[in-house]
Design an enzyme around this catalytic site. Structure first.
Site, PDB file in Angstrom:
ATOM      1  N   GLY A  76      -4.943   7.391  -2.262  1.00  0.00           N
ATOM      2  CA  GLY A  76      -3.876   8.048  -1.514  1.00  0.00           C
ATOM      3  C   GLY A  76      -2.965   8.864  -2.415  1.00  0.00           C
ATOM      4  CD  GLN A 184       1.061   1.353   4.420  1.00  0.00           C
ATOM      5  OE1 GLN A 184       0.553   0.552   5.204  1.00  0.00           O
ATOM      6  NE2 GLN A 184       1.115   1.117   3.115  1.00  0.00           N
ATOM      7  CB  CYS A 330      14.798  -7.893  -8.949  1.00  0.00           C
ATOM      8  SG  CYS A 330      16.377  -7.759  -8.140  1.00  0.00           S
TER       9      CYS A 330
HETATM   10  C1  LIG Z   1      -0.370   2.912  -0.789  1.00  0.00           C
HETATM   11  C2  LIG Z   1       0.212   4.202  -0.396  1.00  0.00           C
HETATM   12  C3  LIG Z   1      -0.100   5.384  -1.094  1.00  0.00           C
HETATM   13  C4  LIG Z   1      -0.938   5.381  -2.342  1.00  0.00           C
HETATM   14  O1  LIG Z   1      -2.300   5.094  -2.102  1.00  0.00           O
HETATM   15  P1  LIG Z   1      -3.215   4.614  -3.336  1.00  0.00           P
HETATM   16  O2  LIG Z   1      -4.612   4.685  -2.810  1.00  0.00           O
HETATM   17  O3  LIG Z   1      -2.793   3.216  -3.654  1.00  0.00           O
HETATM   18  O4  LIG Z   1      -2.982   5.579  -4.453  1.00  0.00           O
HETATM   19  C5  LIG Z   1       0.444   6.565  -0.646  1.00  0.00           C
HETATM   20  N1  LIG Z   1       1.228   6.598   0.434  1.00  0.00           N
HETATM   21  C6  LIG Z   1       1.541   5.498   1.142  1.00  0.00           C
HETATM   22  C7  LIG Z   1       2.402   5.611   2.344  1.00  0.00           C
HETATM   23  C8  LIG Z   1       1.051   4.266   0.737  1.00  0.00           C
HETATM   24  O5  LIG Z   1       1.383   3.172   1.429  1.00  0.00           O
END
Ligand SMILES: *Cc1c(COP(=O)(O)O)cnc(C)c1O
Length: 404
Positions: A76, A184, A330
């Site tokens: 992502g 998501q 944290c």
């Molecule tokens: C997890 C996430 C990403 C990043 O995806 P990866 O495959 O872990 O790099 C980007 N945007 C949102 C909203 C995410 O929850």
């Protein structure tokens, strides 16, 4: 205490999700006997290529795209980077305006911050106290030189769903490409790139029961972007490097399953979500839901608890075998709470007292009830020792606190 070994409960599906057995089985041969390079012209290569193209079809079908509009990436984050930087590089060269929101994932926000160094200007739209952007404000913020609009479909922390169809329509009416981070959203809400007026869409395998390290960017036919990784010209020149065939096959299988099981899995997650949202304030006083009541992902619960640090709560629940997460920062060695919670207008100490539960297709009512049984005791013990609680002696405890 029971003598039997504790069965752990996983409520952190927005962080990552389990590779389903069907997905794992589909991938396995591509690490062993079917190991070919998809660019090779011999039978090993053709076999890899055919399986990759089948995966592309499944992924395209999930979002109502054409297979030729899918570009596989390493996840992502890379898909978001390619969308934001790719459009900027193509359209603006070294200047132009980008419209986004203040609650985007860092993959978008940091890509925008990077572009600012080269002269781009970025507007981050604010959100309401329940985490939704205002369409009127979005329209007002558009400029003659806006090169990209980027608004996430659904937020990873508070689960709020943005009005992307309307934002997409607005961008399209001005001829501006519209990117959405749907990482998501995939598998939890309907996404249709045609209906929703989307030009660029980022997704990630491991957020919907596929493997980690694989994702994709949907690029609507005719949307021009500049590649960000140069080399052998894979993925129609948009993303060079030998394709991750096992990962792609796994992503395709996860997409096929997400589409096939959409109705049953979303209904089950929604049932669990609604039970938690209803019951938590009944069993714990001074608990407040973050995010929107209805414009919300079926699997997201995010509460804040007065006088409590989310970090401490998370660790206590972990000791009881329940994995949740918190936007309190944290854990990253910073005292800054989550940018998303702060954008809701919460005070520092409110944003620190936060707990996120993100459900998955495999969670059960028994697990939810176990959480509801454990939570009140943990909360009241933490409140007793909390330096934030006016009722306890001030300064009774030094150190260990993340709120200064
Ligand atoms: C997890 C996430 C990403 C990043 O995806 P990866 O495959 O872990 O790099 C980007 N945007 C949102 C909203 C995410 O929850």
């Amino acid at each position: 205490m029971t003598a039997s070994p504790m069965k752990r409960i996983y409520f952190d599906h927005s962080a990552t999700s389990r590779v389903l057995p069907e997905v794992f089985e589909a991938m396995a041969p591509f690490y062993t006997e079917r190991f070919g390079n998809a660019s090779s012209l011999h039978s090993f290569g053709r076999e890899a290529k055919a399986s990759m193209e089948l995966a592309r079809k499944h992924l395209a079908a999930l979002i109502n795209a054409e297979p030729g509009e899918i570009v596989f990436t390493s996840g992502g984050t890379e898909a978001d980077n390619l969308a934001v930087k790719g459009v900027a590089a193509y359209k603006g060269r070294s200047k132009g305006h980008i419209l986004t929101t203040c609650i985007e994932h860092h993959a978008v926000l940091e890509s925008c911050a990077y572009l600012k160094r080269f002269g781009f200007e970025v507007t981050e739209l604010p959100v309401s106290k329940d985490g939704i952007i205002d369409l009127g404000e979005a329209e007002k913020a558009l400029r003659e030189d806006t090169v990209l609009v980027s608004v996430m479909a659904a937020n990873n922390e508070i689960g709020t769903i943005q009005p992307i169809r309307q934002i997409g329509a607005l961008a399209r009416s001005r001829g501006i490409p519209f990117h959405t981070d749907a990482v998501q959203a995939i598998g939890k809400m309907g996404i249709d790139v045609k209906r929703d007026n989307i030009d660029l869409l980022a997704l990630s395998g491991h957020k919907f029961h596929g493997p980690k390290g694989i994702g994709a960017l949907y690029v609507r036919k005719g949307t021009r972007i500049e590649p960000q990784i140069h080399g052998g010209g894979h993925e129609r020149g948009l993303r060079s490097s030998t394709e991750n065939v096992p990962g792609i096959v796994g992503l395709g299988k996860a997409a096929e399953i997400a589409k096939r099981d959409f109705a049953s899995t979303t209904e089950s997650m929604k049932g669990l979500r609604d039970r938690i949202i209803q019951r938590v304030p009944e069993v714990v006083p001074r608990a407040y839901l973050n995010g929107h009541m209805t414009q919300r992902l079926v699997n997201n619960v995010n509460f804040r608890f007065d006088f409590i640090e989310g970090e401490a709560l998370m660790l206590q629940l972990d000791m009881k075998g329940i994995a949740v997460s918190t936007g309190s920062a944290c854990s990253t060695g910073s005292l800054e709470p989550s940018h998303v919670l702060m954008a809701l207008g919460l005070k520092h100490e409110q944003a620190h007292g936060n707990l996120r539960l993100t459900l998955g297709r495999e969670n059960t009512y028994e697990e939810v009830d176990r959480f509801l049984e454990v939570l009140p005791g943990v909360v009241s013990r933490l409140r007793e020792i909390s330096p934030l609680n006016e009722a306890t002696a001030k300064g009774a405890r030094e150190g260990g606190s993340c709120v200064q």
